[in-house]
Design an enzyme around this catalytic site. Structure first.
Site, PDB file in Angstrom:
ATOM      1  N   PHE A 123     -17.366  21.829  -9.714  1.00  0.00           N
ATOM      2  CA  PHE A 123     -16.313  22.243 -10.634  1.00  0.00           C
ATOM      3  C   PHE A 123     -16.266  23.770 -10.719  1.00  0.00           C
ATOM      4  O   PHE A 123     -17.269  24.416 -10.960  1.00  0.00           O
ATOM      5  CB  PHE A 123     -16.546  21.642 -12.025  1.00  0.00           C
ATOM      6  CG  PHE A 123     -15.509  22.090 -13.019  1.00  0.00           C
ATOM      7  CD1 PHE A 123     -14.172  21.750 -12.848  1.00  0.00           C
ATOM      8  CD2 PHE A 123     -15.861  22.868 -14.110  1.00  0.00           C
ATOM      9  CE1 PHE A 123     -13.203  22.187 -13.743  1.00  0.00           C
ATOM     10  CE2 PHE A 123     -14.897  23.309 -15.010  1.00  0.00           C
ATOM     11  CZ  PHE A 123     -13.575  22.957 -14.821  1.00  0.00           C
ATOM     12  N   GLN A 124     -15.114  24.329 -10.504  1.00  0.00           N
ATOM     13  CA  GLN A 124     -14.877  25.782 -10.530  1.00  0.00           C
ATOM     14  C   GLN A 124     -15.741  26.542  -9.544  1.00  0.00           C
ATOM     15  O   GLN A 124     -16.135  27.679  -9.799  1.00  0.00           O
ATOM     16  CB  GLN A 124     -15.035  26.341 -11.948  1.00  0.00           C
ATOM     17  CG  GLN A 124     -13.932  25.824 -12.857  1.00  0.00           C
ATOM     18  CD  GLN A 124     -13.822  26.587 -14.160  1.00  0.00           C
ATOM     19  OE1 GLN A 124     -14.810  27.097 -14.682  1.00  0.00           O
ATOM     20  NE2 GLN A 124     -12.623  26.648 -14.696  1.00  0.00           N
ATOM     21  N   LYS A 157     -25.405  30.350 -11.966  1.00  0.00           N
ATOM     22  CA  LYS A 157     -25.753  30.098 -13.365  1.00  0.00           C
ATOM     23  C   LYS A 157     -27.261  29.956 -13.536  1.00  0.00           C
ATOM     24  O   LYS A 157     -27.829  30.432 -14.523  1.00  0.00           O
ATOM     25  CB  LYS A 157     -25.032  28.834 -13.842  1.00  0.00           C
ATOM     26  CG  LYS A 157     -24.819  28.839 -15.350  1.00  0.00           C
ATOM     27  CD  LYS A 157     -23.859  27.749 -15.779  1.00  0.00           C
ATOM     28  CE  LYS A 157     -23.761  27.711 -17.290  1.00  0.00           C
ATOM     29  NZ  LYS A 157     -22.915  26.611 -17.763  1.00  0.00           N
ATOM     30  N   GLU A 212      -7.764  37.861 -16.015  1.00  0.00           N
ATOM     31  CA  GLU A 212      -8.775  38.615 -15.258  1.00  0.00           C
ATOM     32  C   GLU A 212      -8.151  39.752 -14.456  1.00  0.00           C
ATOM     33  O   GLU A 212      -8.777  40.790 -14.252  1.00  0.00           O
ATOM     34  CB  GLU A 212      -9.583  37.684 -14.351  1.00  0.00           C
ATOM     35  CG  GLU A 212     -10.524  36.737 -15.098  1.00  0.00           C
ATOM     36  CD  GLU A 212      -9.859  35.458 -15.568  1.00  0.00           C
ATOM     37  OE1 GLU A 212      -8.610  35.330 -15.434  1.00  0.00           O
ATOM     38  OE2 GLU A 212     -10.569  34.574 -16.076  1.00  0.00           O
ATOM     39  N   MET A 227      13.581  48.799  -6.932  1.00  0.00           N
ATOM     40  CA  MET A 227      13.256  49.342  -5.618  1.00  0.00           C
ATOM     41  C   MET A 227      13.728  48.403  -4.508  1.00  0.00           C
ATOM     42  O   MET A 227      14.256  48.848  -3.487  1.00  0.00           O
ATOM     43  CB  MET A 227      11.745  49.572  -5.509  1.00  0.00           C
ATOM     44  CG  MET A 227      11.329  50.283  -4.248  1.00  0.00           C
ATOM     45  SD  MET A 227      12.071  51.919  -4.118  1.00  0.00           S
ATOM     46  CE  MET A 227      10.706  52.948  -4.648  1.00  0.00           C
TER      47      MET A 227
END
Ligand SMILES: Cc1ncc(C[n+]2csc(CCOP(=O)(O)OP(=O)(O)O)c2C)c(N)n1
Lengths: 577, 173
Positions: free
Chosen positions: A129-130, A179, A67, A492
């Protein structure tokens, strides 16, 4: 009666149709002119992905490999096109994986519309869940966010999201859709948002301020301009050029403002900031009027504020009132879109000439060439330098390519040594300094501007932060050119360790894999060069390829990027070595 | 270092979920402790009013208010010093009934904006309102009696200078 019949027919046509919330999401995007989106599916966003499947001929969805990659790809797309980038992710880990990209977009004023799935509304707050509170998590790094729990809210909220992302100072917005709202039904009609009563996208221009700015500029002996990304976002490149040409004022860019004015323009005196050019940094503390245009005085630009341009009167053109006096106290603030402000000011400014003052910049540039630049471009030591690689890419692309750089030494070399002819040609992660930005951002940039060459310049460290996006290249066949400047160090950080921590190289040595094999594993043609005599040919071959191409360049291991303003030092104390 | 002072920040917002989070994040980002906070409806329908009290230098409060103001659902944000506002707080003290007839307590209640609101066999409740200092003084006096409970509201304030919210709304509509 005929007339009443007609009214009935019209009413029928206007009568909304019942569709699912998920389908409404797609229809809203189509109504906003979206035909490309990035994302990654999962449980809580499956109804929307089902609709993406059905609408795939109208809206192309690019499956990234993470993502974060989707967010950065959308940023790359947005930065080169000026349109908002679209991102989808599922709830929980999908949503949290977006956060780095969203934060990056927020600090670099990049328009994104991120849509995340969320658990059903009856489960909210139950540690389902999630489930993560992505609204809470993303609040500090979004321009706006909103959770939708009912299908009927979708059109209005998405319309608002687009308006907010694009207008004024752009930024990322996030919409979290439960959902059940995706499954729910609504009567669909879509109306674009043009106003929000609590939000003023562009402040009203005050002509008195414009005149006051013009007065200061007209009477200045040593005026100096620092411009930023505001010129690009405001599509004010032409107005900006006309303004500086009329006033003959030396102008320097911030890292994000690069390419708004051609690198070779005689009034372009380079880049300011920590690793910017010598002259504009030193002379910041010598000018009598400092004119900031669409920039925000980031600390990497100003160095120590206590000693920053104290001698100068400061004029600040910006769209965001919260930026005025935030870091540097201004004498005249001109609020508004720079395109409009710079158009208005033309009537009040005199034609200027600053030959001697410009000469001072030229003199210091000469000094920078002698100590730093010549040695980068025509090195005497055996190892390849980052500067010469960037320079070769320039020569091969005639400065017409979009250069997408990651974060580190190579980024500063890309910013300093690339030649830009066209606007929106430099894409880099400025404010957040996100390693891993460049590979996915280059994918998005190429998809946004398919007719232009896109070259990603990345360090061996940052490359491995989002290397999985090679899979996106494999799947989409997007023709990006990837150049990894491999110094086998987190360069760096190593440079800082060398200069400020007595060379204690704590965790900056990199044992790297065979990058060529990895690229080849993804079906990408790949090559490695380590010798100067092969560099030219290797870059020519890469640029001649019509497809994606990977080139690893083995770089001198302990090279440093100079000039440099050490943290806490003044811009005029910039070090050449 | 610039001197810190008390500022009362009034923020007019839309009445939506999540705004408090967005506003408090701006204080958090700058490591500013919120001394007191109050949310209520305002003089305008469907417009909410937040009142924060913070102790910061003046240059900082200007920046913070600019960043509050910039939030999409914020209609207007203002800051005021103590002499620009009329303000007060309300507090309630719960004490054991054994002190009800204690003369000293009776004395303390002579403060003009304190009175007993409930008396039961076991406890009684005093309500007081006034400036923070008035309530602090009251608190110090009652503390020795063993407070069963104490609570104080956030500051509410009316500003002497005008806050032109209706005008702001008209301009952007
Ligand atoms: C996500 C992230 N983590 C850590 C850093 C800190 N950091 C800045 S530059 C740098 C080194 C980058 O090394 P490399 O990608 O090899 O590029 P080089 O500097 O060698 O060109 C690091 C670790 C960062 N900017 N971003």
């Amino acid at each position: 009666m005929e007339t009443s019949n007609k009214t009935i027919v019209e009413e029928k046509a206007l009568k909304p149709v019942k569709i699912s919330g998920a389908e409404a999401v797609i229809k809203c995007l189509l109504a906003e002119g979206v035909d490309l989106a990035y994302g990654y599916p999962g449980g809580a966003i499956m109804p929307i992905y089902d609709e993406l499947y059905k609408y795939q001929d109208k809206l192309h969805h690019v499956l990234t490999r993470h993502e974060q990659g989707a967010a950065h790809a959308a940023q790359g797309f947005a930065r080169v096109t000026g349109k908002p980038g679209i991102v989808f992710a599922t709830s929980g880990p999908g949503a949290t994986n977006l956060v780095t990209g969203i934060a990056d977009a927020q600090i670099d004023s990049t328009p994104l519309v991120c849509i995340t799935g969320q658990v059903s509304s009856h489960l909210l707050g139950s540690d389902a869940f999630q489930e993560t509170d992505i609204i809470g998590i993303s609040t500090p790094v979004t321009k706006w966010n909103h959770q939708i729990t009912r299908a009927e809210e979708i059109p209005e909220v998405i319309a608002k999201a687009f308006y907010i992302a694009k207008s004024g100072r752009p930024g990322p917005v996030l919409i979290d859709i439960t959902k059940d709202a995706q499954f729910g039904e609504l009567d669909f009609t879509y109306k674009k948002c043009e106003k929000i009563r609590s939000y003023r996208a562009v402040p009203k221009l005050d002509i008195e301020k414009v005149k006051a700015a013009a007065d200061l500029i007209n009477s200045a002996k040593k005026p100096f301009i620092v411009w930023g990304q505001g010129v690009i976002i405001g599509q004010a490149e032409a107005e900006f050029k006309a303004f500086i040409e009329k006033t003959d004022i030396p102008s320097a860019s911030t890292a994000l403002g690069l390419s708004a004015l051609a690198t070779k323009h005689p009034l372009n005196v380079g880049m300011v900031g920590m690793h910017g050019n010598y002259a504009p940094n030193v002379l910041t503390n010598d000018c009598d009027v400092l004119i900031a245009i669409g920039m925000r005085f980031d600390d990497r630009v100003t160095g120590n504020l206590e000693t920053y341009a104290k001698q100068a009167k400061v004029i600040h053109f910006d769209i965001d009132p919260a930026e005025i006096d935030k870091n540097v106290k201004t004498d005249v603030a001109v609020l508004g879109n720079v395109k409009e402000s710079l158009t208005e000011i033309m009537a009040f400014i005199n034609k200027g000439q600053h030959v001697a003052w410009l000469q001072e910049f030229a003199k210091l540039y000469q000094k920078e060439c002698e100590v730093v630049i010549n040695d980068q471009l025509n090195p005497t030591k055996e190892g390849l330098t980052m500067g010469e690689v960037v320079n070769k890419i320039n020569q091969e692309t005639n400065g017409d390519a979009i250069i997408v750089s990651d974060v580190g030494q190579h980024q500063m070399f890309a910013c300093r040594y690339a030649n830009f002819n066209k606007t929106r040609s430099s894409v880099t992660s400025g404010g957040l300094g996100t390693m891993g930005f460049a590979l996915p951002a280059a994918i998005g940039a190429k998809m946004g501007m398919p007719e232009r060459e896109v070259v990603a310049v990345i360090g061996d460290g940052g490359y491995q932060m989002t290397i999985q996006e090679l899979g996106t290249i494999l799947q989409t066949q997007v023709a990006v050119k990837i150049v990894v400047l491999n110094n086998s160090f987190l360069g760096m950080v190593r440079q800082w360790q060398e200069l400020f921590f007595d060379k204690r190289y704590a965790s900056t040595v990199m044992k790297n894999p065979d990058f060529v094999k990895i690229a080849e594993g993804y079906g990408i043609e790949a090559n490695r060069v380590s010798k100067r005599e092969n560099l030219d040919g290797a870059i020519k071959t890469m640029m001649a390829s019509k497809e994606a191409y990977f080139l690893e360049v083995v770089i001198e291991q302990e090279d440093n990027i100079f000039p440099m303003i050490p943290t806490g030092a003044s811009v005029s104390d910039i070090r050449l070595s | 270092m610039e001197e810190k002072q008390n500022f009362t920040v009034s923020v007019y917002t839309e009445n939506n979920v999540g705004i408090l989070n967005r506003l408090s994040a701006i204080f958090l980002k700058r490591h500013i402790n919120i001394e007191s906070m109050n949310v209520s409806k305002s003089e305008i329908d469907h417009v909410h009013r937040f009142t924060f009290v913070v102790i910061v230098p003046k240059t900082l409060i200007r920046k913070v208010v600019g960043q509050l103001e910039k939030q999409i659902e914020v209609i207007g944000a203002f800051y005021h010093t103590e002499d620009e506002i009329i303000y007060h707080e309300t507090a309630m003290f719960k004490l054991s009934s054994e002190f009800l007839y204690d003369e000293k307590i009776q004395d303390k209640l002579k403060f003009r904006r304190a009175h007993i609101v409930t008396i039961t066999e076991r406890y009684f409740v005093i309500e007081a309102s006034g400036l923070k200092e008035d309530i602090d003084r009251m608190y110090d006096k009652l503390k020795p009696y063993g407070l069963l409970q104490f609570v104080r509201s956030g500051r509410i304030a009316i500003t002497r200078p005008k806050m032109a919210i209706s005008e702001l709304l008209k301009e952007t509509i």
